[in-house]
Design a protein around this motif. Structure first.
Motif, mmCIF file in Angstrom:
data_model
loop_
_atom_site.group_PDB
_atom_site.id
_atom_site.type_symbol
_atom_site.label_atom_id
_atom_site.label_comp_id
_atom_site.label_asym_id
_atom_site.label_seq_id
_atom_site.Cartn_x
_atom_site.Cartn_y
_atom_site.Cartn_z
ATOM 1 N N ARG A 110 50.635 -49.229 53.798
ATOM 2 C CA ARG A 110 51.500 -48.043 53.660
ATOM 3 C C ARG A 110 51.090 -47.223 52.442
ATOM 4 O O ARG A 110 50.994 -46.000 52.512
ATOM 5 C CB ARG A 110 52.962 -48.448 53.587
ATOM 6 C CG ARG A 110 53.871 -47.232 53.573
ATOM 7 C CD ARG A 110 55.340 -47.587 53.572
ATOM 8 N NE ARG A 110 56.120 -46.380 53.461
ATOM 9 C CZ ARG A 110 56.921 -45.896 54.399
ATOM 10 N NH1 ARG A 110 57.058 -46.532 55.541
ATOM 11 N NH2 ARG A 110 57.599 -44.784 54.201
ATOM 12 N N ALA A 111 50.827 -47.881 51.336
ATOM 13 C CA ALA A 111 50.429 -47.170 50.116
ATOM 14 C C ALA A 111 49.101 -46.440 50.312
ATOM 15 O O ALA A 111 48.936 -45.291 49.868
ATOM 16 C CB ALA A 111 50.343 -48.143 48.947
ATOM 17 N N ARG A 112 48.162 -47.080 50.973
ATOM 18 C CA ARG A 112 46.851 -46.447 51.203
ATOM 19 C C ARG A 112 46.983 -45.237 52.124
ATOM 20 O O ARG A 112 46.362 -44.210 51.895
ATOM 21 C CB ARG A 112 45.871 -47.455 51.797
ATOM 22 C CG ARG A 112 45.526 -48.612 50.886
ATOM 23 C CD ARG A 112 44.406 -48.250 49.926
ATOM 24 N NE ARG A 112 44.157 -49.273 48.942
ATOM 25 C CZ ARG A 112 43.227 -50.207 49.016
ATOM 26 N NH1 ARG A 112 42.457 -50.275 50.082
ATOM 27 N NH2 ARG A 112 43.075 -51.067 48.041
ATOM 28 N N VAL A 113 47.785 -45.364 53.173
ATOM 29 C CA VAL A 113 47.978 -44.235 54.087
ATOM 30 C C VAL A 113 48.746 -43.118 53.378
ATOM 31 O O VAL A 113 48.412 -41.938 53.520
ATOM 32 C CB VAL A 113 48.694 -44.680 55.386
ATOM 33 C CG1 VAL A 113 49.097 -43.482 56.233
ATOM 34 C CG2 VAL A 113 47.807 -45.627 56.180
ATOM 35 N N ALA A 114 49.754 -43.480 52.593
ATOM 36 C CA ALA A 114 50.549 -42.476 51.874
ATOM 37 C C ALA A 114 49.696 -41.692 50.879
ATOM 38 O O ALA A 114 49.990 -40.526 50.587
ATOM 39 C CB ALA A 114 51.711 -43.147 51.160
ATOM 40 N N ALA A 115 48.628 -42.295 50.377
ATOM 41 C CA ALA A 115 47.744 -41.618 49.424
ATOM 42 C C ALA A 115 46.865 -40.563 50.089
ATOM 43 O O ALA A 115 46.286 -39.717 49.405
ATOM 44 C CB ALA A 115 46.874 -42.651 48.704
ATOM 45 N N LEU A 116 46.769 -40.602 51.406
ATOM 46 C CA LEU A 116 45.987 -39.606 52.132
ATOM 47 C C LEU A 116 46.784 -38.311 52.251
ATOM 48 O O LEU A 116 48.016 -38.328 52.254
ATOM 49 C CB LEU A 116 45.648 -40.118 53.542
ATOM 50 C CG LEU A 116 44.829 -41.393 53.629
ATOM 51 C CD1 LEU A 116 44.762 -41.871 55.077
ATOM 52 C CD2 LEU A 116 43.437 -41.182 53.054
ATOM 53 N N GLU A 117 46.084 -37.210 52.381
ATOM 54 C CA GLU A 117 46.772 -35.947 52.626
ATOM 55 C C GLU A 117 47.558 -36.054 53.932
ATOM 56 O O GLU A 117 47.113 -36.699 54.885
ATOM 57 C CB GLU A 117 45.766 -34.809 52.709
ATOM 58 C CG GLU A 117 45.060 -34.518 51.400
ATOM 59 C CD GLU A 117 44.080 -33.372 51.515
ATOM 60 O OE1 GLU A 117 44.226 -32.541 52.441
ATOM 61 O OE2 GLU A 117 43.166 -33.301 50.679
ATOM 62 N N ASP A 118 48.695 -35.397 53.984
ATOM 63 C CA ASP A 118 49.551 -35.457 55.170
ATOM 64 C C ASP A 118 48.840 -35.009 56.437
ATOM 65 O O ASP A 118 49.158 -35.473 57.525
ATOM 66 C CB ASP A 118 50.810 -34.611 54.976
ATOM 67 C CG ASP A 118 51.781 -35.227 53.982
ATOM 68 O OD1 ASP A 118 51.641 -36.436 53.680
ATOM 69 O OD2 ASP A 118 52.676 -34.506 53.508
#
Length: 135
Positions: free
Chosen positions: A20-28
């Protein structure tokens, strides 16, 4: 693609939090597909909740327009080489974020002479990428 621990719930939850943290760090705007053997029942395991609550990632099983070949085994994806429980223990998931449409999902129960190619049934999703409207 991921493979969560099959014995320790805390490890599964920490793995989910890391993803979740890795995906959240990506641009929306970055489309994402997360799939694998999560060793946790979809819908009820806390690791599933970490990834799907608040609509963070969408489960293709729920988003599918169709489920054309639901096997007699129910939605279980673990078969234990043929000695598997019937029911809804779907521990393999395909999750998405972004402009994906899930046309259909399927649990493939193919076997030859009662022998399976894996201890899990393949879980397949047909996805269509919806090109975002230009700004």
């Amino acid at each position: 693609n991921t493979h969560f621990d099959h014995e320790v719930q805390e490890a599964r939850e920490k793995s989910a939090a890391l993803i979740r943290a890795r995906v959240a760090a990506l641009e929306d705007a970055v489309p994402v597909i997360v799939l694998g053997d999560f060793n946790a029942r979809a819908g009820i395991n806390p690791a599933y909740g970490v990834l799907t609550h608040d609509g963070f990632l969408a489960d293709t099983w729920d988003a599918a327009k169709a489920r054309p070949h639901l096997p007699e085994s129910g939605t279980a994806t673990f078969n234990g080489w043929g000695e598997f429980p019937l029911g809804d223990a779907r521990i393999d998931w395909i999750l998405t974020r972004g402009p994906w449409t899930t046309e259909h999902v399927e649990i493939v129960t193919f076997a030859v002479d009662g022998r399976y190619p894996s201890d899990h049934f393949p879980f397949v999703a047909r996805l269509e990428f919806q090109e975002p409207a230009s700004r």
